[in-house]
Structures are given as C-alpha cells and as structure tokens.
Design a protein around this motif. Sequence first.
Motif, PDB file in Angstrom:
ATOM      1  N   SER A  52      50.972  53.442  27.701  1.00 36.49           N
ATOM      2  CA  SER A  52      51.552  53.533  26.349  1.00 36.49           C
ATOM      3  C   SER A  52      51.083  52.377  25.468  1.00 36.49           C
ATOM      4  CB  SER A  52      53.080  53.543  26.395  1.00 36.49           C
ATOM      5  OG  SER A  52      53.535  54.604  27.192  1.00 36.49           O
ATOM      6  N   SER A  53      49.905  51.843  25.792  1.00 36.10           N
ATOM      7  CA  SER A  53      49.336  50.721  25.020  1.00 36.10           C
ATOM      8  C   SER A  53      50.260  49.505  24.995  1.00 36.10           C
ATOM      9  CB  SER A  53      49.000  51.159  23.583  1.00 36.10           C
ATOM     10  OG  SER A  53      48.186  52.305  23.595  1.00 36.10           O
ATOM     11  N   VAL A  54      51.014  49.340  26.062  1.00 38.83           N
ATOM     12  CA  VAL A  54      51.859  48.153  26.208  1.00 38.83           C
ATOM     13  C   VAL A  54      51.154  47.207  27.178  1.00 38.83           C
ATOM     14  CG1 VAL A  54      54.071  47.298  27.088  1.00 38.83           C
ATOM     15  CG2 VAL A  54      53.994  49.382  25.702  1.00 38.83           C
ATOM     16  N   MET A  55      50.923  45.973  26.740  1.00 35.11           N
ATOM     17  CA  MET A  55      50.197  45.004  27.554  1.00 35.11           C
ATOM     18  C   MET A  55      50.997  44.656  28.801  1.00 35.11           C
ATOM     19  SD  MET A  55      49.597  41.806  28.761  1.00 35.11           S
ATOM     20  CE  MET A  55      50.847  40.791  27.972  1.00 35.11           C
ATOM     21  N   ARG A  56      50.363  44.795  29.951  1.00 39.34           N
ATOM     22  CA  ARG A  56      51.008  44.502  31.228  1.00 39.34           C
ATOM     23  C   ARG A  56      50.007  43.894  32.199  1.00 39.34           C
ATOM     24  NH1 ARG A  56      55.904  46.800  32.297  1.00 39.34           N
ATOM     25  NH2 ARG A  56      56.713  48.157  30.669  1.00 39.34           N
ATOM     26  N   TYR A  57      50.524  43.555  33.388  1.00 37.50           N
ATOM     27  CA  TYR A  57      49.684  43.148  34.516  1.00 37.50           C
ATOM     28  C   TYR A  57      48.673  44.280  34.745  1.00 37.50           C
ATOM     29  CZ  TYR A  57      48.804  41.167  39.184  1.00 37.50           C
ATOM     30  OH  TYR A  57      48.240  40.604  40.299  1.00 37.50           O
ATOM     31  N   PRO A  58      47.421  43.938  35.036  1.00 38.86           N
ATOM     32  CA  PRO A  58      46.394  44.995  35.036  1.00 38.86           C
ATOM     33  C   PRO A  58      46.443  45.952  36.216  1.00 38.86           C
ATOM     34  CG  PRO A  58      45.438  42.891  35.650  1.00 38.86           C
ATOM     35  CD  PRO A  58      46.855  42.608  35.255  1.00 38.86           C
ATOM     36  N   SER A  59      45.952  47.136  35.965  1.00 37.82           N
ATOM     37  CA  SER A  59      45.847  48.170  36.992  1.00 37.82           C
ATOM     38  C   SER A  59      45.023  47.655  38.176  1.00 37.82           C
ATOM     39  CB  SER A  59      45.182  49.412  36.391  1.00 37.82           C
ATOM     40  OG  SER A  59      44.957  50.386  37.377  1.00 37.82           O
ATOM     41  N   LEU A  60      43.946  46.951  37.851  1.00 39.08           N
ATOM     42  CA  LEU A  60      43.055  46.438  38.898  1.00 39.08           C
ATOM     43  C   LEU A  60      43.822  45.501  39.839  1.00 39.08           C
ATOM     44  CD1 LEU A  60      40.130  46.580  39.799  1.00 39.08           C
ATOM     45  CD2 LEU A  60      39.532  44.983  37.968  1.00 39.08           C
ATOM     46  N   GLY A  61      44.668  44.645  39.260  1.00 40.95           N
ATOM     47  CA  GLY A  61      45.464  43.730  40.076  1.00 40.95           C
ATOM     48  C   GLY A  61      46.438  44.479  40.967  1.00 40.95           C
ATOM     49  N   GLY A  62      47.077  45.500  40.389  1.00 44.10           N
ATOM     50  CA  GLY A  62      48.019  46.309  41.163  1.00 44.10           C
ATOM     51  C   GLY A  62      47.318  47.074  42.274  1.00 44.10           C
ATOM     52  N   ALA A  63      46.125  47.593  41.978  1.00 39.94           N
ATOM     53  CA  ALA A  63      45.369  48.363  42.969  1.00 39.94           C
ATOM     54  C   ALA A  63      44.964  47.458  44.138  1.00 39.94           C
ATOM     55  CB  ALA A  63      44.136  48.986  42.315  1.00 39.94           C
ATOM     56  N   ILE A  64      44.621  46.218  43.830  1.00 40.33           N
ATOM     57  CA  ILE A  64      44.262  45.274  44.901  1.00 40.33           C
ATOM     58  C   ILE A  64      45.488  44.976  45.770  1.00 40.33           C
ATOM     59  CG2 ILE A  64      43.589  42.863  45.343  1.00 40.33           C
ATOM     60  CD1 ILE A  64      41.640  43.170  42.946  1.00 40.33           C
ATOM     61  N   LEU A  65      46.646  44.804  45.125  1.00 42.37           N
ATOM     62  CA  LEU A  65      47.878  44.559  45.895  1.00 42.37           C
ATOM     63  C   LEU A  65      48.148  45.717  46.857  1.00 42.37           C
ATOM     64  CD1 LEU A  65      50.415  43.100  43.281  1.00 42.37           C
ATOM     65  CD2 LEU A  65      49.345  41.900  45.189  1.00 42.37           C
ATOM     66  N   ILE A  66      47.964  46.945  46.376  1.00 41.67           N
ATOM     67  CA  ILE A  66      48.188  48.119  47.226  1.00 41.67           C
ATOM     68  C   ILE A  66      47.221  48.088  48.410  1.00 41.67           C
ATOM     69  CG2 ILE A  66      47.994  50.650  47.342  1.00 41.67           C
ATOM     70  CD1 ILE A  66      48.908  50.650  44.356  1.00 41.67           C
ATOM     71  N   LYS A  67      45.969  47.783  48.101  1.00 42.05           N
ATOM     72  CA  LYS A  67      44.942  47.743  49.148  1.00 42.05           C
ATOM     73  C   LYS A  67      45.298  46.683  50.193  1.00 42.05           C
ATOM     74  CE  LYS A  67      41.181  49.181  50.884  1.00 42.05           C
ATOM     75  NZ  LYS A  67      41.063  50.568  51.337  1.00 42.05           N
ATOM     76  N   GLU A  68      45.692  45.508  49.710  1.00 42.68           N
ATOM     77  CA  GLU A  68      46.037  44.406  50.626  1.00 42.68           C
ATOM     78  C   GLU A  68      47.216  44.756  51.526  1.00 42.68           C
ATOM     79  OE1 GLU A  68      44.641  40.659  47.785  1.00 42.68           O
ATOM     80  OE2 GLU A  68      46.768  41.220  47.891  1.00 42.68           O
ATOM     81  N   ARG A  69      48.085  45.653  51.031  1.00 43.40           N
ATOM     82  CA  ARG A  69      49.265  46.032  51.808  1.00 43.40           C
ATOM     83  C   ARG A  69      49.040  47.299  52.627  1.00 43.40           C
ATOM     84  NH1 ARG A  69      50.634  42.585  48.293  1.00 43.40           N
ATOM     85  NH2 ARG A  69      52.615  41.457  48.285  1.00 43.40           N
TER      86      ARG A  69
END
Lengths: 306, 221
Positions: A52-69
Amino acid sequence: MARVLREVLRSGEFVVTSEIGPPKGSDVSKMSHHIEMLKDKVHALNVTDNQSSVMRYPSLGGAILIKERGGEPILQMTCRDRNRLALQGDLLFAYSRGIRNVLCLTGDAVPVGDHKTAKSVFDLDSTQLLRAIRTLESGKDMGGNTIEGKVEFCAGAIVTPEARPLEPQLMKFEKKVDCGAEFFQTQAIYDMDNFRRFMEYAGRFPVKILAGIVLLTSAKMAKYMTENVPGIFVPQTLIDELAQAPKGQALKKGIEIAARMVRAIKEEGLCAGVHIMAIGREEVVPEILQAAGIGFNGHKASDAGT
Amino acid sequence: MIRSITKQKPLAEVLELLGEMERVFIIGCGTCTTMAHTGGQAEVLAMKQKLVETGKVVTGFLVIPVACDNLTEEALQQNLPAMKESQSLLILTCAFGVQTINRFLDFPVIPALDTLFIGKEIGPGLFEEVCIQCGGCILGETGGICPVTSCHKGLLNGPCGGTNNGKCEIDRNKDCAWTLIYERLQKQGRLSAMRKFQSAKNYQVEPKPGKTLFELERSGS
C-alpha cells in the motif's frame, strides 16, 4: 527444511501459501514470531514489499529471515520504488542468499501510501520484470552484459479475477504468462461462481493459480473492501453473515468464511491452491488452516501432529 | 492548442519568497495563464492589491502577450524604468515565461505560480495533461491515447490491479488510461495491438537537459 516451491507446485498437491507483513521499523521480533508460527504450516511465505506504498522493513530482509529459519520465502518485488538497475541487483542478492521465488508486482501508487510526495519509479512494469528475471537466467542483464554466476527463480505474478472491465486484465495475465510467470496469486476472491468462471478461462494456461483468500474481520471491513478496494467484490450474503455474527464474534465468523472457501476450493479442485492473506492478523492463519482441514504441508489436519 | 497549466502559489509562500524585497514589479501573461485564470490581467491586478495590502510597493505591472515568446524582450525593454525601481519581478506566468524573462533581464525573478503540466483545456476550467514528451511515442499501438502520460504509473503493458471500473486507484475523478485504450481499440477492432508486449522503455532518448541541434536543409541545395 521446507521444500522448494516449484517442486510443490509441480507435485499436484494442494498448495498453501501465506503472507507476512514486515514491521514499520527495525524491530523484527513480531515478524519473526509470525514466521516461526507459519513456516511449517504452509508451503511458502510471501513478504510484502512496502505494501500500500507504506514504507516498511524490506521484503528482501523478511525473505532472508524466513530462509534463515528454514521456511520457503517468496520475495515480493514491486516496480514502484526501484529502477531496473536496483531491481536486477536485488535479484542477484536474493539469489545469493538462497531466495528462489519472486512475485512480480507493479506496486500500489505512491499517493495511496504514507509518503505521498515521493517520486514514483515504475521504470519497469510487472511483465517487464518477469522478462528481466528470465533474461538474467539466460546469463545476461537487461543491458545485454554477461553476468557472473547463475540465477534461477520460480517467478509468479498476480491477477485480479474481479477486475472491471475484465478483458484488459486477462490480456495482461496472458502477457505475464508469456513473460515467464509460473504461478499466479489472485487478488482476494469471495464470489465462488465468479471464481469458477475465471478458472474455466485461466485453467487453460500452463500456470498454477493460487486463489487469494483475504480474511474478513468485520461486516464493516467487508463493505469497505467491496465499495473501495479496486478489483474486490464481496457478495452481500457474506457481508450479512458477518453482520449477523454475535457481538465480538465477527473475526471468528471471518475465519470460518475463509476456511469454508479454502475447503471448497480444495474439494472442488478449482485451482492449484490458495494464498491466505490475514493482513495484520497473521496469528489467526493457523486457525483458518485447521478449520479448513489443511494440516502440515497439505495433509489433512487429522493426519498432522499424530 | 497545447497550454502550460499552472496554479497560483499560496500568498504566504509568495510573501516568503519575496522576503524583505519591498518594491515589486508584477508580470503576467496573455496566453496560458490568462486562460487558466492564474496570471492574466485580472489576476495581476488582484495580486497587486494583495501585495499593497501587505505593505509592499508595486512599482508597476505588465501583461506580456506571450511570455515565452522572444518578443517578450521588447515588452520588457519598454517597461525597464518601472522595473528598475523594483527589487524583484513577481511573475505570474508559467515556468517557461519565468525563464524567458530571466534570460533577457538580470533582476531577481520570483515565480508566483507553479507549473503543473503541459495540457489541453477540454472543458471550461478543466485541463488535462496530454504528453510528457518522453521521446518514444507509442500512440500508434494504444488507440491514440498515451499511457505514459495518462496512466498514473505510465504502464506500457496494460492496466494494473488498481483499475477500478474505468477509474484510477489514486482518484475516482481520473480515468484509467488502459480502460480508455481498451475501449478505443475494441471499437476499432484492433485489440491485438494491446496484446503486443512492450519491452522496457528507453527513458534516455534525449537525456536531460534536452538539447538538440537539428541540421537544417539549405534552401535551393
């Protein structure tokens, strides 16, 4: 470890994916909690990209967290905030960190978000981003230069079955297929008859369709969505059903409705699977899955945990 | 005829830009800003009134027929005495006019307007952007409707998910360009044009700042 999404999509089993919204800020504890809670209950987890064009922590960062877990991430990439240099660079980085799935989106418009005066990029659109991924896989970047090391992605896109007019949307869907989309997540669907009609059309293409299930949390929300959100139609019967829920029970009713739809889609074999979006209510996704009879990795709930 | 579409800056901003410059000469334009009612004779006089009310001294005013034209130099020269009595020129033309005036004179120029877009008056007081001069025209494949300009996101391959019953997700008063394109091409039996994949656009056809020297053919040769 989670299985690779492309394999799951090709296995023919009912695919279940869900979505994580990153935090407004650097504290990832809540997102990490949601990842831990969901990573073994679904086949893959999307992370939204400044949704929704709201600035947040990036998708890339979240995807890495998922991968790490140990989960299977789907990197969402919109074309709103980065030009072709940045998008390609992020794809290289994502691949180097083990991310193998990308959902290509145009991205919401800047003025609907929380940085209304920002410059919109849209150097590429979603079809061109899909094509860019396939170009990188061929060993070249969009400038025609050779890249070192391979990249390979299971690339997906979105489609809006309730868009009006529908035909331009379907033409774009076909372009996305031609540009290399392997799977599609749909915008939220609520009218099963309309969705059946859409699948009669979309089922002809060699792609996997995941029906978008957005949790309704109240009659007010359902009414707002159908009246205001482009491409979403909530039948009056569902709005009434939510309105008639006892006080304080609307969320429970919403979970029941979502579960009912997931179950119906699975039992009818309408499409390859579902993508469950419980925007801001990630913690109720397991309840939806349980109520729908979806257990671990698509097994029946009765089989899970026994 | 294409027009430069402008809107007036808030008076507070104009006053802030003028700062301590007390003596002001006001310039308007007889073309685009007259039509848009942002910088014609009436608006120039209204601005004069407002400035006087805030304690400024207006040394004179002028409405140039076409501020962006080279003839502007003559009009300016004729008014030099009153301009020389001022500390700044407050300009109610579009940015082309401001820069044209700035080229001919060495006075501080203060724009009183913001230039929004190059567009067309399609109804009384209603202006629409028509072209952003991108350097790569695809109108032949889009039913003569420009998605680079008329689609909020400038999308080349069809509508986004924000298309909403013919309107745009950012504003219900704005049409979805891709719905218009679809309807036009359908009417012409040319929907196949919409199915063509448009590859990533060249945004550097003429790298900013635009500057092109055309070789002119000599007559008689």
